[in-house]
Design a protein around this motif. Structure first.
Motif, short mmCIF file in Angstrom:
data_model
loop_
_atom_site.label_atom_id
_atom_site.label_comp_id
_atom_site.label_asym_id
_atom_site.label_seq_id
_atom_site.Cartn_x
_atom_site.Cartn_y
_atom_site.Cartn_z
N SER A 182 0.01 -2.12 9.20
CA SER A 182 0.34 -1.77 7.82
C SER A 182 -0.91 -1.44 7.03
O SER A 182 -1.95 -2.10 7.15
CB SER A 182 1.08 -2.93 7.13
N VAL A 183 -0.80 -0.42 6.18
CA VAL A 183 -1.88 -0.07 5.25
C VAL A 183 -1.78 -0.99 4.04
O VAL A 183 -0.69 -1.25 3.53
CB VAL A 183 -1.78 1.40 4.82
N ARG A 184 -2.90 -1.49 3.57
CA ARG A 184 -2.92 -2.39 2.43
C ARG A 184 -3.34 -1.65 1.16
O ARG A 184 -4.15 -0.71 1.23
CB ARG A 184 -3.86 -3.57 2.67
N PRO A 185 -2.84 -2.05 0.02
CA PRO A 185 -3.15 -1.35 -1.23
C PRO A 185 -4.51 -1.72 -1.79
O PRO A 185 -4.64 -2.31 -2.87
CB PRO A 185 -2.01 -1.81 -2.16
N ARG A 186 -5.54 -1.39 -1.06
CA ARG A 186 -6.92 -1.66 -1.46
C ARG A 186 -7.70 -0.36 -1.54
O ARG A 186 -7.35 0.61 -0.84
CB ARG A 186 -7.58 -2.62 -0.47
N PRO A 187 -8.73 -0.29 -2.36
CA PRO A 187 -9.44 0.98 -2.55
C PRO A 187 -9.91 1.63 -1.25
O PRO A 187 -9.92 2.86 -1.13
CB PRO A 187 -10.63 0.58 -3.44
N GLN A 188 -10.28 0.81 -0.25
CA GLN A 188 -10.79 1.36 1.01
C GLN A 188 -9.68 1.71 1.99
O GLN A 188 -9.97 2.18 3.10
CB GLN A 188 -11.76 0.37 1.65
N ALA A 189 -8.43 1.47 1.61
CA ALA A 189 -7.28 1.76 2.49
C ALA A 189 -7.40 1.04 3.83
O ALA A 189 -7.16 1.61 4.89
CB ALA A 189 -7.13 3.27 2.71
N THR A 190 -7.77 -0.25 3.76
CA THR A 190 -7.84 -1.05 4.97
C THR A 190 -6.45 -1.29 5.53
O THR A 190 -5.45 -1.18 4.82
CB THR A 190 -8.53 -2.40 4.69
N VAL A 191 -6.39 -1.60 6.82
CA VAL A 191 -5.12 -1.84 7.49
C VAL A 191 -5.17 -3.20 8.19
O VAL A 191 -6.24 -3.73 8.48
CB VAL A 191 -4.78 -0.73 8.50
#
Length: 338
Positions: A241-250
């Motif tokens: 899953s992609v997380r809603p963080r500026p770096q688009a971490t998964v």
């Protein structure tokens, strides 16, 4: 905005509107980038979601816009995506999306879904979890490296109590998740009891590094083992899953031999497809063995019988549960008249 595009996903065509809409301004990633990411890791995320009731975390205008959790299946959902009927702690119920095809994930991305939150059950038996999920959550003053140290001890605990094999992954934030496939024989209450037993054993072994204290004021600079993530209707972001963080971490599945040498920021919407192409799904064998909770439940029984350690508080939105202690934070309890 560019016109809509059509994407071929494992034999189905999925329409994507506004493909140029920017979802991650800092990185410039668009809705089309998100959809292509989920196509690239399709077999992996489908393995994590297959036949599981799934809550959608939707950010239709990207991470800087309004967002919400969608538990009930959208009315616009195509009939080739099945649902599962689940019951919430309140007694209410709903039909949730239950993916069985990779195209279902891309269809959800069309509606701004970044993160998928699957229940630890399958559609065929929604009352008996088939995963024990351990969430190692760094508290202020701790970081991912502290979660890794706790994870190594957790691995030893799981092996000692029943020969359980855990499968680690990054949360996509600062923490670590460890999932244990289990036989679907126990209720949510029993699985939560097993998680509490794990947490108490971890506290005994690492009292200065790990806590299961529910109230934040009591946790200190320790890793919080969030036992309530095993309660009914509490979910954890799926692998990939992609997380809603500026770096688009998964949320990245890991091997045990690499957890000391990686960092959550190593895995994002741009880097994970290359890793997946090279290694495939490193958790592909996760469902080959389902474990028993008997040893952990026996540990819980001994904790209660020998040490008087019973249940712990549930989340605030839950009804009062049988055997649950008083649900009030300690500092407030001390101020209340006796």
């Amino acid at each position: 905005m560019a016109d809509a595009v059509e994407l071929e996903v494992a034999g189905r065509t999925v329409r994507l509107s506004s493909p140029d809409k920017v979802f991650f301004p800092e990185r410039g990633f668009t809705k089309l980038d998100l959809a292509r990411y989920y196509i690239a890791v399709g077999p992996g995320i489908l393995r994590a979601l297959r036949e599981r009731p799934t809550t959608l975390e939707r950010h239709p205008d990207g991470i800087e816009g309004e967002w919400f959790f969608q538990k009930r299946a959208p009315k616009s959902m195509p009939d080739w995506i099945p649902t599962a009927h689940i019951t919430f702690p309140s007694g209410r119920s709903a039909d949730e999306m239950c993916p069985t095809e990779e195209a279902a994930v891309v269809w959800a991305a069309q509606y701004g879904t970044l993160t998928f939150h699957p229940w630890p059950v399958r559609a065929g038996d929604v009352d008996h979890p088939d995963e024990l999920r351990i969430d190692l959550d760094p508290q202020p003053g701790t970081d991912f490296a502290d979660a890794v140290r706790a994870a190594h001890e957790l691995r030893a605990v799981l092996d000692e109590f029943g020969g359980l094999r855990g499968w680690p992954k990054t949360s996509g934030g600062r923490g670590l998740h460890v999932f244990v496939p289990i036989e679907p024989r126990w209720t949510f209450t029993q699985v939560r009891r097993a998680a509490i037993a794990v947490g108490r054993e971890m506290e005994r072994r690492m009292p200065e590094q790990v806590t299961i204290k529910w109230w934040k004021e009591e946790r200190g600079k320790r890793i919080f083992l969030d036992y309530n993530q095993t309660a009914r209707d509490r979910t954890i972001a799926s692998a990939y899953s992609v997380r809603p963080r500026p770096q688009a971490t998964v949320s990245a599945p890991l091997r045990w031999d690499e957890i000391d040498s990686v960092h959550p920021t190593d895995f994002d919407l741009a880097t994970m497809p290359a890793r997946f192409e090279e290694l495939g799904d490193v958790h592909a064998g996760m469902e080959e063995q389902a474990h028993s909770l008997d040893a952990l439940l026996e540990l819980a029984r001994r904790d209660e019988h020998d040490h008087g350690l019973g249940d712990l508080p549930y989340p605030p939105e839950y009804p009062k549960m049988p055997g649950e202690p008083k649900r009030v934070q300690p500092s407030r309890a001390r101020r209340e008249p006796s």
